[in-house]
Structures are given as structure tokens and as C-alpha cells.
Design an enzyme around this catalytic site. Structure first.
Site, mmCIF file in Angstrom:
data_model
loop_
_atom_site.group_PDB
_atom_site.id
_atom_site.type_symbol
_atom_site.label_atom_id
_atom_site.label_comp_id
_atom_site.label_asym_id
_atom_site.label_seq_id
_atom_site.Cartn_x
_atom_site.Cartn_y
_atom_site.Cartn_z
ATOM 1 C CB CYS A 38 -0.950 -0.005 1.189
ATOM 2 S SG CYS A 38 -0.178 -0.396 2.773
ATOM 3 C CG HIS B 203 -0.567 4.217 4.532
ATOM 4 N ND1 HIS B 203 -1.176 3.952 5.727
ATOM 5 C CD2 HIS B 203 -0.173 3.007 4.032
ATOM 6 C CE1 HIS B 203 -1.176 2.652 5.955
ATOM 7 N NE2 HIS B 203 -0.569 2.054 4.945
#
Length: 329
Positions: free
Chosen positions: A131, A234
């Protein structure tokens, strides 16, 4: 238009649920879905695409008679190691979200905005990158094409949902069942296990995957990855050194033209990417764009994306869309 059959493996997990949500939003030309999970979830009912679907236990005898064209996997590396080849042997194209196949030289590692054409060279299995790597390379792609990249320094601030439901619950409940320390009101400068070189496995993934996706082993990459008390999204500070001279205007123009990127960079009004704005969206947000005057040609970027959507489920669905659009299944 040709119609397809699709499986979702790990359909009851965090990423599996997001697979279903993104698939509903994007409405691929799929006539039949099969939703797989472990024995403990088998028989449960999931509402999807306007009707109830019964969860199927993942075992070989429930696969071989289905004639599945595409399978989206998010059930962990050990499950993928065992079952991805079984699906592939039946003629299914597997798009796997685990780390199992990412380092395999025969398996393409794909981010459609960056190296979509690599998906066409599969042997039945395609790997979804980590990711944190996905959002980084989306932001770097237009800069790589414009200036070439000599060196990248990643510093990541990764949400607890990247560690699954258990990580999410540690922050929600103030526990430390998943993480080795409490994550609430804390930062943990360790994601995954430490390797002999002092880097964590997560950091090594970013280093390896950046080079593989760009198909360029000359790029020097280093990383520090940190778990932060954020549920979704993130964030990454990315320092880039280029091979060619750059200007701030040129960098911003390249990013503005990049696929999948939204620029949020209005410092006069204190506008920049943040996880709360990226949550449940698909773009990669880029801001705090500025030159790095410690090198001849370089810049700093702040990059944010939803790690469960673009960092996992959406990227996998985009790979499927890429293949379908090219009649490559």
C-alpha cells in the site's frame, strides 16, 4: 461487450469488504460473482450488487467447476501461496493483494497509472504492490518520466488499518494486541519485522518494489516506515533527487498532468493533503511541493492516500479494468 465471471477471495476481511464496495461503484462487465472466505465465514450472507451472496468456503472442490475469469485475492500470503496457483491452473487471472508474489520475477507488480502494460505479461498471477509503495509511485511517475530519478528517501506515516482489523481495534480500543506497543498517542517506528540490515520488512518492500515497478535498478531508494495513530490514510514525506535539472514550475506541471493525482498545495491558505480528506477516496493527493536546495536537482513532496482503497482494493480493481479494456483475459 464481453462479460466475465469474478471471484473475491477473502471477501469478509477489511480489504475484501472494500473490494466489494469498489466493484459496486465501478460496475465492471461481470455477470457472476463468487465470494470466498474461510470455513468459519462460509454460509454467511453478504448483500452485494443488489442481491444476497452466500460466502463459499475456500477449498479446491469449490473452485474447479466455476470457470472463473478473474479472482481478486486478499486473504494473506499463505492462502495466496496455496490457492492462487489452483485458480491460475483453471485459466483464472489472479490479482493478489498479499506479499506472496511481489518478489517473484515471473509475476508482474502493477500500478495501472505507472506500469499497466506489465499486467499483460502475466502467467496467471499479478501482484498488487504494498500500500505504501502504490501511492508513492503514482506521485513519482510523472517526475520519473520528466526528469529521471536518481534517489528517493521515503518517510512514511502509516494508518493502523494497514495492519488489518486487529490494528484498527488497537487504536479504537486503546489496546496493544496487534502492535507491540500502544498506538494511541504514540508512534511506532517499526512496521513488520526487522531484517539483518536493520531495515524492517516494510521498508525493504518499498525499496524493492519501487525499483521493480519502474523497471529501473539504478534508482537509489531508502525508507523509514512508521505506524501512527490514524485509522485510515497513509501519509508520506518523499524526497526525490533527479537526473536532470528541474524547476518548481516544471515539477508542479508534471504532477498536475499525472494520472490519478490531485494536487492540494496552497500554503497561503494552509491547504495540503491530510488523511481525513483522503479517507474513502481513490486519488493520490500531493502537496507541500518544494525544491530541495541541498542537491543539484530535487524536491520534497507530501503524499497522502487511502491505504485500503488506492493502496489495496481500488488498485486491484483497476488492474482488472485494465485487462478487461484490452480484452486480455
Amino acid at each position: 461487450m464481453k462479460r466475465y465471471t469474478m471471484a473475491v477471495v477473502g471477501a469478509t476481511g477489511m480489504v475484501g469488504n472494500m473490494f466489494l464496495k469498489v466493484l459496486e461503484e465501478r460496475n465492471l462487465p461481470v455477470d457472476q460473482y463468487y465470494l470466498y472466505a474461510s470455513a468459519k465465514s462460509a454460509g454467511k450472507t453478504v448483500r452485494f450488487m443488489g442481491k444476497d451472496h452466500t460466502i463459499i468456503e475456500l477449498k479446491p472442490e469449490n473452485i474447479v467447476d466455476k470457470k472463473i475469469d478473474i479472482a481478486l485475492f486478499s486473504a494473506g500470503g499463505s492462502v495466496s501461496k496455496e490457492y492462487a496457483p489452483i485458480f491460475a491452473a483453471q485459466g483464472t487471472v489472479v490479482i493478489d493483494n498479499s506479499s506472496q508474489w511481489r518478489t517473484d520475477p515471473s509475476v508482474p507488480l502493477v500500478v495501472p497509472e505507472v506500469n499497466g502494460e506489465a499486467a499483460l505479461k502475466h502467467n496467471g498471477i499479478i501482484a498488487n504492490p504494498n500500500c505504501s509503495t502504490i501511492q508513492a509511485v503514482v506521485a513519482l511517475k510523472p517526475l520519473y518520466d520528466t526528469y529521471g530519478i536518481k534517489r528517493v528517501i521515503y518517510s512514511t506515516y502509516q494508518a493502523v488499518s494497514g495492519a488489518g482489523v486487529a490494528g484498527y481495534n488497537d487504536l479504537k480500543n486503546g489496546t496493544s494486541n496487534k502492535f507491540q506497543y500502544p498506538i494511541a498517542n504514540n508512534l511506532i517506528p517499526q512496521i513488520d519485522v526487522f531484517l539483518e540490515n536493520g531495515y524492517t520488512k516494510e521498508e525493504q518492500k518499498m525499496i524493492f518494489e519501487t525499483k521493480k515497478i519502474f523497471d529501473d535498478q539504478s534508482i537509489k531508494v531508502t525508507a523509514t516506515t512508521v505506524r501512527v495513530p490514524v485509522f485510515h490514510g497513509h501519509s508520506e514525506s518523499i524526497n526525490v533527487e533527479f537526473n536532470k535539472p528541474c524547476t518548481l514550475e516544471g515539477i508542479k506541471a508534471a504532477l498536475a498532468a499525472g494520472e490519478g493525482i490531485v494536487i492540494v498545495d496552497d500554503i497561503a491558505n494552509q491547504k495540503y493533503p491530510m488523511p481525513i480528506y483522503a479517507e474513502d477516496t481513490d486519488p493520490v493527493y500531493v502537496g507541500r511541493i518544494r525544491l530541495d536546495d541541498t542537491v543539484e536537482s530535487g524536491c520534497n513532496l507530501w503524499v497522502v492516500a487511502d491505504n485500503i482503497r488506492k493502496g489495496a482494493a481500488t488498485n486491484a480493481v483497476q488492474i482488472a479494468q485494465y485487462l478487461i479494456a484490452r480484452d486480455a483475459i
